[in-house]
Design a protein around this motif. Structure first.
Motif, PDB file in Angstrom:
ATOM      1  N   PHE A 107       0.848  -1.196   0.000  1.00 28.97           N
ATOM      2  CA  PHE A 107       0.000   0.000   0.000  1.00 28.97           C
ATOM      3  C   PHE A 107       0.883   1.245   0.000  1.00 28.97           C
ATOM      4  N   VAL A 108       0.614   2.173  -0.924  1.00 31.41           N
ATOM      5  CA  VAL A 108       1.419   3.393  -1.003  1.00 31.41           C
ATOM      6  C   VAL A 108       0.591   4.602  -0.573  1.00 31.41           C
ATOM      7  N   GLU A 109      -0.348   4.999  -1.418  1.00 28.78           N
ATOM      8  CA  GLU A 109      -1.165   6.178  -1.112  1.00 28.78           C
ATOM      9  C   GLU A 109      -2.649   5.921  -1.288  1.00 28.78           C
ATOM     10  N   GLY A 110      -3.025   4.694  -1.576  1.00 26.80           N
ATOM     11  CA  GLY A 110      -4.424   4.381  -1.735  1.00 26.80           C
ATOM     12  C   GLY A 110      -5.028   5.046  -2.963  1.00 26.80           C
ATOM     13  N   TRP A 111      -6.351   5.131  -2.969  1.00 27.52           N
ATOM     14  CA  TRP A 111      -7.069   5.766  -4.077  1.00 27.52           C
ATOM     15  C   TRP A 111      -6.989   7.284  -3.936  1.00 27.52           C
ATOM     16  N   GLU A 112      -6.711   7.947  -5.044  1.00 27.45           N
ATOM     17  CA  GLU A 112      -6.548   9.398  -5.031  1.00 27.45           C
ATOM     18  C   GLU A 112      -7.333  10.038  -6.171  1.00 27.45           C
ATOM     19  N   CYS A 113      -7.835  11.234  -5.919  1.00 26.63           N
ATOM     20  CA  CYS A 113      -8.365  12.076  -6.989  1.00 26.63           C
ATOM     21  C   CYS A 113      -8.460  13.489  -6.450  1.00 26.63           C
ATOM     22  N   GLY A 114      -8.007  14.458  -7.253  1.00 27.44           N
ATOM     23  CA  GLY A 114      -8.018  15.843  -6.785  1.00 27.44           C
ATOM     24  C   GLY A 114      -7.201  15.987  -5.523  1.00 27.44           C
ATOM     25  N   ASP A 115      -7.836  16.514  -4.464  1.00 25.31           N
ATOM     26  CA  ASP A 115      -7.155  16.697  -3.181  1.00 25.31           C
ATOM     27  C   ASP A 115      -7.495  15.598  -2.193  1.00 25.31           C
ATOM     28  N   SER A 116      -8.055  14.503  -2.653  1.00 25.90           N
ATOM     29  CA  SER A 116      -8.426  13.401  -1.780  1.00 25.90           C
ATOM     30  C   SER A 116      -7.375  12.288  -1.886  1.00 25.90           C
ATOM     31  N   PHE A 117      -6.742  11.962  -0.750  1.00 30.92           N
ATOM     32  CA  PHE A 117      -5.645  11.010  -0.736  1.00 30.92           C
ATOM     33  C   PHE A 117      -5.865   9.918   0.314  1.00 30.92           C
ATOM     34  N   PHE A 118      -5.103   8.852   0.189  1.00 34.64           N
ATOM     35  CA  PHE A 118      -5.057   7.767   1.168  1.00 34.64           C
ATOM     36  C   PHE A 118      -6.423   7.130   1.429  1.00 34.64           C
ATOM     37  N   ASN A 119      -7.215   7.018   0.382  1.00 34.39           N
ATOM     38  CA  ASN A 119      -8.509   6.360   0.511  1.00 34.39           C
ATOM     39  C   ASN A 119      -8.354   4.858   0.325  1.00 34.39           C
ATOM     40  N   THR A 120      -8.972   4.082   1.184  1.00 35.53           N
ATOM     41  CA  THR A 120      -8.929   2.639   1.030  1.00 35.53           C
ATOM     42  C   THR A 120     -10.019   2.133   0.092  1.00 35.53           C
ATOM     43  N   ASP A 121     -11.004   2.960  -0.174  1.00 38.62           N
ATOM     44  CA  ASP A 121     -12.046   2.636  -1.139  1.00 38.62           C
ATOM     45  C   ASP A 121     -12.123   3.768  -2.156  1.00 38.62           C
ATOM     46  N   ILE A 122     -12.760   3.514  -3.272  1.00 35.25           N
ATOM     47  CA  ILE A 122     -12.899   4.537  -4.306  1.00 35.25           C
ATOM     48  C   ILE A 122     -13.732   5.690  -3.761  1.00 35.25           C
ATOM     49  N   PRO A 123     -13.244   6.931  -3.824  1.00 35.31           N
ATOM     50  CA  PRO A 123     -14.001   8.067  -3.290  1.00 35.31           C
ATOM     51  C   PRO A 123     -15.373   8.182  -3.927  1.00 35.31           C
ATOM     52  N   ALA A 124     -16.349   8.665  -3.142  1.00 37.97           N
ATOM     53  CA  ALA A 124     -17.719   8.818  -3.643  1.00 37.97           C
ATOM     54  C   ALA A 124     -17.837   9.956  -4.646  1.00 37.97           C
ATOM     55  N   HIS A 125     -16.876  10.909  -4.599  1.00 39.47           N
ATOM     56  CA  HIS A 125     -16.907  12.039  -5.508  1.00 39.47           C
ATOM     57  C   HIS A 125     -15.486  12.524  -5.743  1.00 39.47           C
ATOM     58  N   CYS A 126     -15.208  12.896  -6.981  1.00 41.58           N
ATOM     59  CA  CYS A 126     -13.930  13.501  -7.350  1.00 41.58           C
ATOM     60  C   CYS A 126     -14.219  14.808  -8.092  1.00 41.58           C
ATOM     61  N   PRO A 127     -13.349  15.800  -7.958  1.00 40.96           N
ATOM     62  CA  PRO A 127     -13.585  17.061  -8.663  1.00 40.96           C
ATOM     63  C   PRO A 127     -13.783  16.830 -10.161  1.00 40.96           C
ATOM     64  N   GLU A 128     -14.813  17.431 -10.692  1.00 41.39           N
ATOM     65  CA  GLU A 128     -15.143  17.230 -12.111  1.00 41.39           C
ATOM     66  C   GLU A 128     -14.395  18.263 -12.940  1.00 41.39           C
ATOM     67  N   ARG A 129     -13.099  17.987 -13.128  1.00 43.10           N
ATOM     68  CA  ARG A 129     -12.231  18.862 -13.908  1.00 43.10           C
ATOM     69  C   ARG A 129     -11.434  18.019 -14.897  1.00 43.10           C
ATOM     70  N   PRO A 130     -11.037  18.600 -16.023  1.00 39.80           N
ATOM     71  CA  PRO A 130     -10.293  17.839 -17.039  1.00 39.80           C
ATOM     72  C   PRO A 130      -8.983  17.253 -16.517  1.00 39.80           C
ATOM     73  N   ASP A 131      -8.393  17.918 -15.513  1.00 40.84           N
ATOM     74  CA  ASP A 131      -7.083  17.463 -15.021  1.00 40.84           C
ATOM     75  C   ASP A 131      -7.195  16.399 -13.927  1.00 40.84           C
ATOM     76  N   VAL A 132      -8.403  16.004 -13.542  1.00 40.37           N
ATOM     77  CA  VAL A 132      -8.584  15.066 -12.440  1.00 40.37           C
ATOM     78  C   VAL A 132      -8.898  13.673 -12.972  1.00 40.37           C
ATOM     79  N   GLN A 133      -8.114  12.708 -12.521  1.00 35.53           N
ATOM     80  CA  GLN A 133      -8.366  11.300 -12.797  1.00 35.53           C
ATOM     81  C   GLN A 133      -8.328  10.535 -11.478  1.00 35.53           C
ATOM     82  N   LEU A 134      -8.798   9.309 -11.519  1.00 33.66           N
ATOM     83  CA  LEU A 134      -8.707   8.417 -10.374  1.00 33.66           C
ATOM     84  C   LEU A 134      -7.358   7.707 -10.437  1.00 33.66           C
ATOM     85  N   ASN A 135      -6.595   7.766  -9.354  1.00 36.85           N
ATOM     86  CA  ASN A 135      -5.239   7.225  -9.342  1.00 36.85           C
ATOM     87  C   ASN A 135      -5.058   6.205  -8.226  1.00 36.85           C
TER      88      ASN A 135
END
Length: 363
Positions: free
Chosen positions: A212-240
């Motif tokens: 485990f490194v940093e978990g699920w990430e998108c935008g300013d949301s880090f270290f999630n163990t599950d896929i976040p319920a919402h990610c910023p809807e911007r062209p530069d944001v992906q699920l990582n």
């Protein structure tokens, strides 16, 4: 002749696979003496979003079908390095591999059994399927930038509702030193394969996994163990997501019935902050790190993996590199203490040269 700890019947091999998936440590734990049904099988059947069944076939590389594929030749007489090398912040190179195809196959866990797995997204070798063997992969076509990397990389496919979402473009797969003495790392042996993570793991087990490194990430949301319920809807944001593989090998087997026990994560050298391989797995190999990005954001409530919740993430690796090219990259970038790109070039140390030419081939 192969030297194997024991011969396993087809039933025991299947049980061992299930035990591995569920993180059960010993064969004794995998059998319910009262009714003869492995509790792991019952647990898998009740797992939300994912079911597992015992493998009923052996890999084409497993001559006697006992689940152990011997290294030929084995690597013996190795002592884990305790040396402290010259300081080098980086010791890595990248394999840029694009998603090529998807299929409900897994040539490691379910060899020869088409459609038995949950859906996987495959990168690297374009021929990877349930029947893949070392021979079928080696020298094959690839979605990786280096034509010499015919290895197979795969992970559970990502869905948003019923729509399958594939990573776009080359994904970053790092080859790093997982041990402090980066000079001791040697290339993967041809045909080595393993599974990283566990599709049946709990959320807590995923967070506590050594990879485990940093978990699920998108935008300013880090270290999630599950896929976040919402990610910023911007062209530069992906699920990582980033996840590291074990990098210490026992030197004896290219695979084992649980697809994990021939590999181990580094341990801390007593009294220091240094990492070294354990005595049971003394051979230091490159540490693979998946750094994946999926083009999805906004409302994530319907985003899931084919294997279930976000914490069911895992991935597989099956080595089919051409040996000279892999050795050149390991020697130059990992052993040489550099931060290399896919060609073996360190932007900050240009005087050290480049391993591969503009076509990503050895000159």
């Amino acid at each position: 002749m192969r030297s194997s700890p024991r011969r396993l019947s087809a039933l025991l091999v299947g049980t061992a696979l299930i035990a591995s998936v569920l993180g059960i440590g010993t064969m004794a734990q995998a059998t319910d003496p009262e009714n003869g049904v492995p509790p792991a099988v019952a647990a898998a059947a009740n797992h939300v979003g994912h079911q597992m069944a015992a493998s009923t076939q052996a890999s084409g590389d497993d001559a006697d079908g006992d689940g152990y594929i011997p290294a030929d030749p084995p690597v013996t007489g190795v002592t884990p390095s305790t040396d402290t090398p010259p300081p080098a912040y980086h010791h890595e190179f990248q394999a840029g591999c694009s998603a090529g195809h998807t299929a409900p196959d897994d040539p490691i866990v379910y060899p020869g059994q088409f459609g038995k797995s949950h859906d996987h997204t495959f990168m690297g070798n374009t021929s990877t399927n349930a029947a893949s063997t070392t021979g079928s992969l080696y020298g094959g076509s690839t979605t990786c930038k280096a034509p010499a990397d015919a290895s197979a990389y795969w992970m559970p496919s990502l869905f948003k509702g019923d729509q399958k979402i594939l990573p776009v473009g080359p994904q970053v797969i790092y080859y790093k030193a997982g041990v402090t003495d980066y000079r001791s790392v040697r290339p993967f042996p041809r045909g080595l394969r393993f599974v990283v993570g566990n599709p049946m793991q709990t959320e807590q087990e995923f967070r506590g996994h050594k990879g485990f490194v940093e978990g699920w990430e998108c935008g300013d949301s880090f270290f999630n163990t599950d896929i976040p319920a919402h990610c910023p809807e911007r062209p530069d944001v992906q699920l990582n997501l980033r996840m590291q593989a074990p990098s210490c090998w026992n030197g004896l087997h290219l695979d084992t019935p649980d697809h994990k026990s021939h590999m181990a994560y580094p341990v801390v050298k007593p009294g220091t902050n240094d990492n070294m391989c354990p005595a049971s797995h003394p051979v230091a190999l490159p540490m693979i790190e998946f750094k994946m990005a999926w083009p999805v954001n906004g409302d994530m409530s319907q985003v899931r993996l084919a294997s279930g919740r976000g914490y069911s993430f895992h991935y597989d690796f099956f080595n089919a590199w051409e040996e000279r090219t892999l050795k050149a990259l390991v020697d130059h970038c990992i052993n040489g203490g550099l931060q290399c790109d896919t060609r073996g070039f360190d932007l900050y140390r240009p005087e050290r040269g480049t391993v591969l030419n503009a076509d990503h081939r050895l000159p």
